[in-house]
Design an enzyme around this catalytic site. Structure first.
Site, PDB file in Angstrom:
ATOM      1  CB  ALA A 130      41.174  73.324  21.601  1.00 19.50           C
ATOM      2  NE  ARG A 160      34.817  78.762  25.287  1.00 18.98           N
ATOM      3  CZ  ARG A 160      34.510  77.515  24.928  1.00 18.98           C
ATOM      4  NH1 ARG A 160      34.592  77.139  23.670  1.00 18.98           N
ATOM      5  NH2 ARG A 160      34.133  76.632  25.821  1.00 18.98           N
ATOM      6  CD  GLN A 163      29.651  71.510  23.353  1.00 17.46           C
ATOM      7  OE1 GLN A 163      28.919  70.815  24.044  1.00 17.46           O
ATOM      8  NE2 GLN A 163      30.307  72.544  23.839  1.00 17.46           N
ATOM      9  CG  ASP A 212      39.392  72.400  25.297  1.00 18.36           C
ATOM     10  OD1 ASP A 212      38.799  71.307  25.378  1.00 18.36           O
ATOM     11  OD2 ASP A 212      39.032  73.326  24.547  1.00 18.36           O
TER      12      ASP A 212
HETATM   13  O1  MRU Z   1      33.348  74.261  24.627  1.00 15.95           O
HETATM   14  P1  MRU Z   1      33.857  73.635  23.367  1.00 15.95           P
HETATM   15  O2  MRU Z   1      32.777  73.100  22.490  1.00 15.95           O
HETATM   16  O3  MRU Z   1      34.811  74.552  22.625  1.00 15.95           O
HETATM   17  O4  MRU Z   1      34.713  72.418  23.896  1.00 15.95           O
HETATM   18  C1  MRU Z   1      35.367  71.608  22.977  1.00 15.95           C
HETATM   19  C2  MRU Z   1      36.082  70.466  23.563  1.00 15.95           C
HETATM   20  O5  MRU Z   1      36.123  70.268  24.749  1.00 15.95           O
HETATM   21  C3  MRU Z   1      36.839  69.625  22.598  1.00 15.95           C
HETATM   22  O6  MRU Z   1      36.876  68.305  22.997  1.00 15.95           O
HETATM   23  C4  MRU Z   1      38.275  70.164  22.510  1.00 15.95           C
HETATM   24  O7  MRU Z   1      38.263  71.537  22.266  1.00 15.95           O
HETATM   25  C5  MRU Z   1      39.078  69.491  21.475  1.00 15.95           C
HETATM   26  S1  MRU Z   1      38.568  69.879  19.845  1.00 15.95           S
HETATM   27  C6  MRU Z   1      39.583  69.069  18.776  1.00 15.95           C
END
Ligand code: MRU
Length: 375
Positions: free
Chosen positions: A54, A95, A210, A251
């Site tokens: 995020a 997104r 991830q 997010d």
């Molecule tokens: O789909 P992504 O990889 O962007 O999702 C990321 C997450 O869900 C993280 O936990 C969130 O963005 C926090 S990042 C500090």
């Protein structure tokens, strides 16, 4: 293995004409940077998760706004505003769930609207560049502060603590340090032994991995005793007594403390409650969306079925034509949350009051006139 703290996730190029992003889809096997200056390429990089997390998406949004504004071939301020608006709406459509993207675009747009009177387009372009840089700089400080508050919790639990995390909310997901993994980086700065004092368990995080590709890489590269586990092993590990605390990123947080994070987070929270393990959400205050009363209002991004049925496999592994469920995020109920760690302190239930005490307010949003939706 390069310490991920030394890698810039998102920066402005030296000539200030493009955004340089680390392509996270290639990690941990390849460290490659992309230089982006076209709206479609920036949109694609966000959609495909080349840049993700995020806060990192927010920083990218700020730079995207500036880069595209800088390309506007007009001296007429009304025409300039109209081009910036069009670009902002387009980038925002990449997104939907992480509030940081629309938050950063809104912030850039507010600067334009509130400071344009009596100013020329050239002056405004320079001003927008400063604002985008400020978003990035602030993100680094915010992450450090979150890390410091999280480290206080680790200190209370004592050295040797086991930490579980889901998805990647480390340095790669922000401008630097991360949110959920920032307490680990601060602990290392404070001289904690990476092999003995900290044990980090990373959920692999299906379907885009991830946790396995990014969190495990970051922690391993920092020398930390690191384990990767399939998502369905989290309960086993929690039951074993090895986990002292859970840190996850997020997010979007609603005013009542419900929050959206990577798919699977709500399951981790439910299991943690069962085993009595403290469950903390790490979030810059800009991620708290006080315009949403509860998590019911959070729009959940749905992604392509191939991410589940084909990606990472040598051959397709599910029958052709089968239905696929692929939400990118889920919403965790605030009743499962021990605390929300922000750069301003740790919020606890009742969360709305706690946020208000921290001075977190609803942010006025730009409304996309075509779709009538607030950015
Ligand atoms: O789909 P992504 O990889 O962007 O999702 C990321 C997450 O869900 C993280 O936990 C969130 O963005 C926090 S990042 C500090």
């Amino acid at each position: 293995m390069e310490n991920a703290l030394n890698l810039d996730t998102v920066v402005l190029s030296e000539d200030k004409k493009s955004i340089i992003i680390l392509d996270q889809t290639l990690l941990p096997n390849e460290t490659k940077y992309l230089s982006l200056d076209k709206a479609e390429d920036i949109w694609e990089a966000i959609y495909k998760l080349r840049v993700r997390g995020a806060p990192a998406i927010g920083v990218t949004g700020g730079y995207a706004y500036y880069i595209l504004a800088d390309q506007a071939d007009t001296e007429n301020m009304d025409e300039f505003v109209s081009q910036c608006t069009k670009n902002m709406e387009y980038i925002n459509s990449s997104r939907p769930t992480a509030v940081n993207l629309s938050w950063a675009l809104n912030r850039m747009h507010s600067v334009l609207l509130s400071e344009k009177e009596g100013k020329g387009v050239a002056w405004m372009k320079e001003r927008l560049m400063q604002e985008a840089d400020a978003i990035r700089e602030e993100d680094i400080q915010i992450s450090r502060n979150i890390g410091a508050y999280g480290f206080e919790l680790l200190e209370k639990l004592g050295k040797g603590v086991g930490i579980m995390t889901h998805c990647n909310a480390g340095t790669l997901a922000t401008a630097k340090y991360g949110t959920a993994l920032a307490p680990v980086y601060i602990a290392l700065e404070q001289g904690w032994d990476p092999k003995k004092d900290l044990h980090v368990y990373c959920d692999e995080t299906r379907p885009l991995l991830q946790g396995a590709r990014l969190s495990a890489y970051e922690m391993q590269a920092a020398g930390v005793d690191t384990y990767v586990q399939c998502d369905n092993m989290a309960s086993y590990t929690m039951k074993s007594g090895k986990i002292g605390i859970i840190f996850v990123g997020c997010d979007r947080v609603a005013a009542n403390g419900d929050f959206a994070n990577k798919i699977g987070t709500s399951g981790v929270a439910i299991i943690a409650k069962h085993y009595g393990i403290p469950f903390y959400v790490c979030a810059p205050s800009s991620t708290i969306d006080m315009t949403m009363e509860s998590g019911e209002e959070i729009h959940i991004e749905q992604r392509k079925p191939e991410e589940v049925t084909e990606m990472w496999y040598e051959k397709r592994m599910a029958p052709e034509g089968v239905g696929v469920v692929n939400p990118a995020f889920d919403v965790t109920d605030h009743s499962l949350v021990t605390g929300i760690i922000t750069e301003k302190g740790i919020a606890t239930a009742p969360f709305k009051e706690s946020f208000e005490k921290m001075g977190i307010k609803p942010v006025e949003k730009y409304v996309d006139k075509k779709s009538n939706t607030p950015l």
